[in-house]
Design a protein around this motif. Structure first.
Motif, short mmCIF file in Angstrom:
data_model
loop_
_atom_site.label_atom_id
_atom_site.label_comp_id
_atom_site.label_asym_id
_atom_site.label_seq_id
_atom_site.Cartn_x
_atom_site.Cartn_y
_atom_site.Cartn_z
N ARG A 9 -50.01 10.44 -35.51
CA ARG A 9 -50.54 11.60 -34.78
C ARG A 9 -49.42 12.49 -34.26
O ARG A 9 -49.53 13.72 -34.29
N ILE A 10 -48.34 11.86 -33.76
CA ILE A 10 -47.20 12.65 -33.28
C ILE A 10 -46.57 13.42 -34.43
O ILE A 10 -46.25 14.61 -34.30
N ASP A 11 -46.40 12.76 -35.57
CA ASP A 11 -45.84 13.44 -36.74
C ASP A 11 -46.73 14.60 -37.19
O ASP A 11 -46.23 15.66 -37.59
N THR A 12 -48.05 14.40 -37.11
CA THR A 12 -48.97 15.47 -37.49
C THR A 12 -48.83 16.67 -36.55
O THR A 12 -48.83 17.84 -37.00
N CYS A 13 -48.68 16.42 -35.25
CA CYS A 13 -48.48 17.51 -34.30
C CYS A 13 -47.24 18.31 -34.64
O CYS A 13 -47.24 19.55 -34.61
N ARG A 14 -46.17 17.62 -34.97
CA ARG A 14 -44.93 18.32 -35.33
C ARG A 14 -45.10 19.10 -36.63
O ARG A 14 -44.59 20.22 -36.76
N ASP A 15 -45.81 18.51 -37.58
CA ASP A 15 -46.04 19.21 -38.86
C ASP A 15 -46.83 20.50 -38.64
O ASP A 15 -46.58 21.51 -39.31
N ILE A 16 -47.80 20.47 -37.73
CA ILE A 16 -48.60 21.66 -37.45
C ILE A 16 -47.73 22.76 -36.83
O ILE A 16 -47.85 23.94 -37.17
N LEU A 17 -46.81 22.35 -35.94
CA LEU A 17 -46.01 23.33 -35.20
C LEU A 17 -44.83 23.88 -35.98
O LEU A 17 -44.35 24.98 -35.68
N VAL A 18 -44.34 23.13 -36.98
CA VAL A 18 -43.04 23.45 -37.55
C VAL A 18 -42.96 24.86 -38.13
O VAL A 18 -41.90 25.50 -38.10
N GLY A 19 -44.08 25.40 -38.64
CA GLY A 19 -44.06 26.75 -39.20
C GLY A 19 -43.87 27.82 -38.15
O GLY A 19 -43.28 28.87 -38.42
N LYS A 20 -44.36 27.57 -36.92
CA LYS A 20 -44.27 28.55 -35.84
C LYS A 20 -43.18 28.21 -34.82
O LYS A 20 -42.67 29.09 -34.14
#
Length: 533
Positions: A9-20
């Protein structure tokens, strides 16, 4: 230990944010703020279920409740407007404890994309606040992505090195513990874990210390695993007041506060404070100081106040000076330092080493150059300061670690043969003997004890342990023989018509001395292969 779903879940949060939000530090901050925001609503709901009242989202702030923010039917734009407004308003919420207001101070949303925020908040919504060890471990994992703030000379200390240092220093429940450059509070949490272990019946042996694995293994454990059931209420209250940290960065202070809170500190004592230029806390002493201070100095150097014993503009010199001068009479410290502290010849470095050798230094532990990989290959050492040892002992112990339990490449994969446990055991025994005025010799394959008078010879107080080695240790199981024994009688005369195997069999020490070989060297080596592989 961190469970796989939480890590995912933490990795997913980072993946969502990385573009912005491409900067890892900003990603950590955004996840931290969102988690705290969500957890406040969880705690309000828990209070209502137990018959109590809401504390956080009350009166005008009720409209910012997490449950309303992510409720079905809320559009992405409405979610973005409400969330970004709430971040700026929370610091004014009088219903929040000071800790939470500090966390939200200067918080903001660094992007304006509704769909990114919706996906991010939906993922945050899968976390639940239960103050369990899983949550503390999750935040530790989140902080691990920070890795390095290399422009400031700050490198995240590996957990197994932190625990190794803490176990050598052995903080106690009644001591004041300080990290004057605390970063994300890793040393403070490890010290807390150590004290809980000392005071838990299920892991403590007869002398109150754990008999479980080495520091590398313990680095995987959560502080919340140990109940500390031997601690009295007054002990816990004292601990809450006595574990302290400073950091110059408000971002690091925010992360430290959250980290300590998630590890059981309701009111953590971490403050934004410039240890090197402010005099406000100069009179505050500590029994235990643990630190990995910044190595780099800004252009033009630090401009410290005038109360330091050593005059310097270098941050690493000033931090070590500060730590040494702020130990109580029986105080102890463990400090990660760059190699410049060990051997640089400039006057400030020499003056610092002289002060340490005369009054504070107990041991120097050389670490391999890859300990901070993949963020830096910088070579470091650990200084162990112990004022009682420095007063009672004429020696300083030196150790060199080449295997810390992890490969020294970029991946830092676990490997066998860690020397941490051996160094810890041998150094602990030596420190105990030195404090009591006992034998100061050090029989070790990894270290030696050197007289302070030898360190002072030449006036440079060099702390490179290898400089003082008088002999080269051998791991051979066979007797060492001086080369002169062979040269005096010349090389043996062996019939060249013999086979290579026969000539090898005849090559033996007794043959060189004019006698028949009692046990040919070839057989000796064969026996060694059989016995030792």
């Amino acid at each position: 230990m961190l469970d796989t779903p939480t890590k995912r879940r933490i990795d997913t949060c980072r993946d969502i944010l990385v573009g912005k939000v491409p900067d890892p530090k900003s990603q950590v901050e955004q996840i931290t703020i969102a988690l705290i925001y969500k957890f406040m609503d969880d705690m309000d709901l828990e209070a209502e279920e137990l018959g109590g009242e809401r504390r956080f989202f009350t009166k005008d702030y009720e409209r910012y409740r997490w449950a309303k923010l992510v409720a079905p039917g809320v559009s992405g734009q409405d979610m973005l407007n409400t969330y970004s407004e709430a971040l700026t308003k929370m610091v004014e919420n009088e219903g929040l404890p000071k800790l939470f207001r500090d966390i939200f101070r200067n918080a903001y949303l660094p992007y304006r994309d509704p769909e990114t925020l919706r996906a991010f908040l939906r993922e945050i919504d899968t976390f639940t606040y239960d103050h369990s060890e899983r949550l503390g471990d999750a935040f530790e994992y989140l902080l691990s992505v920070l890795g390095s703030q290399g422009d400031a000379g700050q490198f995240r200390t590996p957990r197994h090195i932190i625990d190794f240092m803490v176990e050598i220093i052995d903080p106690k429940k009644n001591e004041v513990i300080l990290d004057p450059a605390c970063g994300t509070a890793g040393f403070l949490i490890s010290a807390y874990k150590h004290i809980l272990k000392q005071n838990s019946t299920e892991v403590a042996n007869g002398n109150g210390t754990s008999s479980e694995g080495d520091a590398a293994e313990q680095a995987l454990e959560s502080p919340m695993r140990y109940p500390g059931d031997l601690l009295q209420p007054e002990d816990r209250a004292r601990l809450a007041r006595s574990i302290k940290g400073y950091d110059i960065s408000p971002d690091m202070v925010r992360l430290s506060l959250v980290n300590l809170y998630l590890h059981g500190f309701a009111d953590p004592k971490v403050e934004e404070y410039d240890t090197l230029t402010s005099e406000d806390k100069w009179t505050e002493m500590a029994d235990v100081i643990l630190a990995n201070p910044p190595f780099m100095s800004p252009k033009g150097g630090i401009k410290p106040h005038t109360r330091f014993q050593v005059q310097s503009k270098r941050s690493e010199v000033l931090f070590v000076d500060y730590i040494a001068e702020h130990l109580t009479p029986n105080g102890r410290a463990a400090i990660v330092v760059p190699e410049g502290i060990i051997f640089q010849s400039q006057s400030a470095y020499v003056a610092l080493r002289k002060m340490l050798v005369d009054n504070h230094l107990a041991a120097v532990i050389s670490l391999p150059a890859g300990v901070f990989n993949p963020y830096s290959g910088v070579k470091t050492s650990i200084l162990i300061l112990d004022r009682a040892v420095a007063k009672a002992s004429k020696h300083v112990a030196f150790f060199k670690i080449e295997n810390d339990g992890f490969a020294l490449g970029a991946q830092r994969k676990a490997v066998k043969g860690s020397q941490l446990a051996q160094v810890k055991a041998e150094l602990e025994a030596w420190l105990q003997a030195a404090r009591g005025g006992g034998s100061e010799g050090l029989e070790s394959t990894l270290g030696s004890a050197v007289e302070r008078s030898r360190l002072a010879e030449g006036g440079d107080y060099n702390l490179s342990g290898e400089r003082y080695l008088e002999r080269i240790a051998s791991a051979s199981a066979f007797e060492m023989v001086e080369l002169g024994r062979f040269m005096a009688s010349g090389l043996p005369s062996i019939d060249p018509s013999r086979s290579p195997e026969e000539r090898f069999e005849l090559w033996s020490i007794p043959a060189h001395e004019g006698r028949e070989p009692e046990r040919p060297l070839g057989k000796e080596i064969g026996s060694a292969k059989k016995n030792y592989g």
